[in-house]
Design a protein around this motif. Structure first.
Motif, PDB file in Angstrom:
ATOM      1  N   VAL A 103       0.820  -1.207   0.000  1.00 44.63           N
ATOM      2  CA  VAL A 103       0.000   0.000   0.000  1.00 44.63           C
ATOM      3  C   VAL A 103       0.856   1.261   0.000  1.00 44.63           C
ATOM      4  O   VAL A 103       2.043   1.220   0.341  1.00 44.63           O
ATOM      5  CB  VAL A 103      -0.933   0.027   1.229  1.00 44.63           C
ATOM      6  N   PRO A 104       0.291   2.397  -0.393  1.00 46.29           N
ATOM      7  CA  PRO A 104       0.983   3.672  -0.243  1.00 46.29           C
ATOM      8  C   PRO A 104       1.503   3.845   1.175  1.00 46.29           C
ATOM      9  O   PRO A 104       0.807   3.540   2.134  1.00 46.29           O
ATOM     10  CB  PRO A 104      -0.112   4.690  -0.573  1.00 46.29           C
ATOM     11  N   SER A 105       2.729   4.305   1.273  1.00 51.66           N
ATOM     12  CA  SER A 105       3.515   4.451   2.496  1.00 51.66           C
ATOM     13  C   SER A 105       4.625   3.419   2.541  1.00 51.66           C
ATOM     14  O   SER A 105       5.605   3.596   3.250  1.00 51.66           O
ATOM     15  CB  SER A 105       2.694   4.352   3.792  1.00 51.66           C
ATOM     16  N   VAL A 192      -2.731   5.294   5.117  1.00 47.58           N
ATOM     17  CA  VAL A 192      -2.461   4.947   3.715  1.00 47.58           C
ATOM     18  C   VAL A 192      -3.122   5.964   2.788  1.00 47.58           C
ATOM     19  O   VAL A 192      -2.525   6.444   1.818  1.00 47.58           O
ATOM     20  CB  VAL A 192      -2.968   3.519   3.413  1.00 47.58           C
ATOM     21  N   ASN A 193      -4.358   6.303   3.087  1.00 50.68           N
ATOM     22  CA  ASN A 193      -5.103   7.260   2.268  1.00 50.68           C
ATOM     23  C   ASN A 193      -4.456   8.642   2.286  1.00 50.68           C
ATOM     24  O   ASN A 193      -4.357   9.321   1.249  1.00 50.68           O
ATOM     25  CB  ASN A 193      -6.544   7.354   2.778  1.00 50.68           C
ATOM     26  N   GLU A 194      -3.984   9.061   3.459  1.00 45.18           N
ATOM     27  CA  GLU A 194      -3.315  10.365   3.583  1.00 45.18           C
ATOM     28  C   GLU A 194      -2.021  10.393   2.775  1.00 45.18           C
ATOM     29  O   GLU A 194      -1.694  11.396   2.125  1.00 45.18           O
ATOM     30  CB  GLU A 194      -3.027  10.666   5.050  1.00 45.18           C
ATOM     31  N   GLN A 195      -1.271   9.301   2.823  1.00 46.17           N
ATOM     32  CA  GLN A 195      -0.032   9.222   2.048  1.00 46.17           C
ATOM     33  C   GLN A 195      -0.319   9.260   0.552  1.00 46.17           C
ATOM     34  O   GLN A 195       0.388   9.910  -0.216  1.00 46.17           O
ATOM     35  CB  GLN A 195       0.717   7.927   2.398  1.00 46.17           C
ATOM     36  N   LEU A 196      -1.369   8.560   0.139  1.00 44.77           N
ATOM     37  CA  LEU A 196      -1.764   8.550  -1.268  1.00 44.77           C
ATOM     38  C   LEU A 196      -2.084   9.959  -1.751  1.00 44.77           C
ATOM     39  O   LEU A 196      -1.618  10.396  -2.808  1.00 44.77           O
ATOM     40  CB  LEU A 196      -2.985   7.637  -1.449  1.00 44.77           C
ATOM     41  N   GLU A 197      -2.845  10.676  -0.951  1.00 45.60           N
ATOM     42  CA  GLU A 197      -3.262  12.027  -1.332  1.00 45.60           C
ATOM     43  C   GLU A 197      -2.099  13.017  -1.281  1.00 45.60           C
ATOM     44  O   GLU A 197      -1.944  13.858  -2.185  1.00 45.60           O
ATOM     45  CB  GLU A 197      -4.382  12.505  -0.422  1.00 45.60           C
ATOM     46  N   ARG A 198      -1.257  12.907  -0.270  1.00 47.38           N
ATOM     47  CA  ARG A 198      -0.206  13.910  -0.048  1.00 47.38           C
ATOM     48  C   ARG A 198       1.047  13.682  -0.888  1.00 47.38           C
ATOM     49  O   ARG A 198       1.654  14.643  -1.371  1.00 47.38           O
ATOM     50  CB  ARG A 198       0.172  13.928   1.434  1.00 47.38           C
ATOM     51  N   LEU A 199       1.417  12.427  -1.114  1.00 47.56           N
ATOM     52  CA  LEU A 199       2.695  12.134  -1.765  1.00 47.56           C
ATOM     53  C   LEU A 199       2.576  11.551  -3.168  1.00 47.56           C
ATOM     54  O   LEU A 199       3.409  11.835  -4.032  1.00 47.56           O
ATOM     55  CB  LEU A 199       3.507  11.160  -0.897  1.00 47.56           C
ATOM     56  N   TYR A 200       1.550  10.738  -3.394  1.00 52.76           N
ATOM     57  CA  TYR A 200       1.443  10.038  -4.676  1.00 52.76           C
ATOM     58  C   TYR A 200       0.708  10.879  -5.717  1.00 52.76           C
ATOM     59  O   TYR A 200       1.177  11.032  -6.856  1.00 52.76           O
ATOM     60  CB  TYR A 200       0.734   8.693  -4.505  1.00 52.76           C
ATOM     61  N   GLN A 201      -0.454  11.405  -5.334  1.00 51.64           N
ATOM     62  CA  GLN A 201      -1.263  12.142  -6.303  1.00 51.64           C
ATOM     63  C   GLN A 201      -0.544  13.314  -6.957  1.00 51.64           C
ATOM     64  O   GLN A 201      -0.722  13.544  -8.160  1.00 51.64           O
ATOM     65  CB  GLN A 201      -2.572  12.613  -5.655  1.00 51.64           C
TER      66      GLN A 201
END
Length: 292
Positions: A103-105, A192-201
């Motif tokens: 997962v993201p992170s 995981v959701n926060e990492q996806l939004e902050r770093l991946y998107q």
């Protein structure tokens, strides 16, 4: 070229028809868009576990290289997984489920961003990380591929690459037994959701073109992932310290991916320039392409 690719990857001959009907037109579209662009052209490729992303990406790369004499770089988000030691640190500091890659992170996003930046700037002489799923560790840096000449086209594939973060309402209820038993408070999935939004998107903006491989449902992921693991085992017979998974372990492993795989199936099609819709046997049933 197609015959050689089929033989090299030990594919069924029916792959020829799929390649001629679907993959060659998309590859030619990518080439035309590259010609109209200024600089390195980045293609993001999304698809759930076992959907055929890697084989598809390799085919597109080989075709563009042999047909148009381009320097095509193939990258996988999987190659940026953190080491088990670093994931254990995340498990201790944030949540135990982060010890498992996926997962993201659990990716080194700083390293990914640096590589994308260097490719954008046409730099050379740097290496791209490689990860071994058989040992569940990054390969030694001496085995990382080195970029020797500027990239024309970069193909970056990943199971959660292109997936958008969920809302608080979507995060509220567990989606499977893993989340129910191991993440009842929602701390893991929220992180995981926060990492996806902050770093991946933010990195999605670096992509010039998006392609999606759309599974019919998440139910087929376990079957596809079993096939992947068998191939991995066949390539690593006698490997010391093997982390190749049993069918029971794979069933548990896929639950880590379920939430964002389902999210991807519902959202990637809205942003992708081309979508291949798959059946349960991974055959393409139809293709949709956005008008330029």
């Amino acid at each position: 070229m197609i015959s050689a690719f089929i033989e090299k990857h030990r594919l069924h001959d029916e792959y020829r028809l799929t390649a001629e009907s679907y993959f060659l037109p998309i590859a030619d579209t990518i080439y035309q868009q590259f010609k109209d662009s200024d600089g390195t052209f980045f293609v993001g490729i999304n698809g759930c576990q076992g959907s055929g992303k890697s084989t598809f990406t390799d085919f597109i790369a080989e075709y563009l290289t042999t047909t148009y004499q381009l320097n095509v770089i193939v990258m996988s988000l999987d190659d940026f997984y953190l080491s088990s030691d670093k994931r254990q640190q995340l498990a201790q500091n944030i949540h135990p489920l982060l010890a498992t890659r996926g997962v993201p992170s659990t990716h080194d996003i700083d390293a990914l961003n640096q590589v994308l930046t260097q490719l954008t700037q046409h730099k050379t002489g740097f290496a791209i990380p490689k990860f071994s799923k058989a040992t569940d560790e990054p390969l030694p840096e001496s085995q990382w591929p080195v970029i020797s000449k500027p990239a024309d086209i970069v193909l970056l594939e990943g199971w959660c690459w292109g997936v958008k973060a969920q809302t608080e309402q979507q995060l509220s209820a567990p989606i499977n037994e893993l989340e129910l038993q191991s993440d009842p408070s929602g701390k893991w999935r929220t992180h995981v959701n926060e990492q996806l939004e902050r770093l991946y998107q933010p990195l999605y903006k670096k992509m010039n073109y998006w392609i999606g491989l759309q599974a019919p449902s998440f139910d087929c992921v376990y079957k596809w992932r079993l096939e992947q693991e068998q191939k991995l085992q066949d390539r690593n017979v006698g490997l010391a310290n093997s982390k190749i998974m049993t069918p029971e372990e794979i069933l548990n492993f896929t639950q880590y991916f379920q939430r964002l795989s389902v999210q991807g199936s519902q959202t990637v099609s809205k942003i992708a320039d081309a979508i291949f819709y798959l059946d349960y046997d991974r055959h393409i049933t139809k293709m949709t392409v956005k008008e330029s």
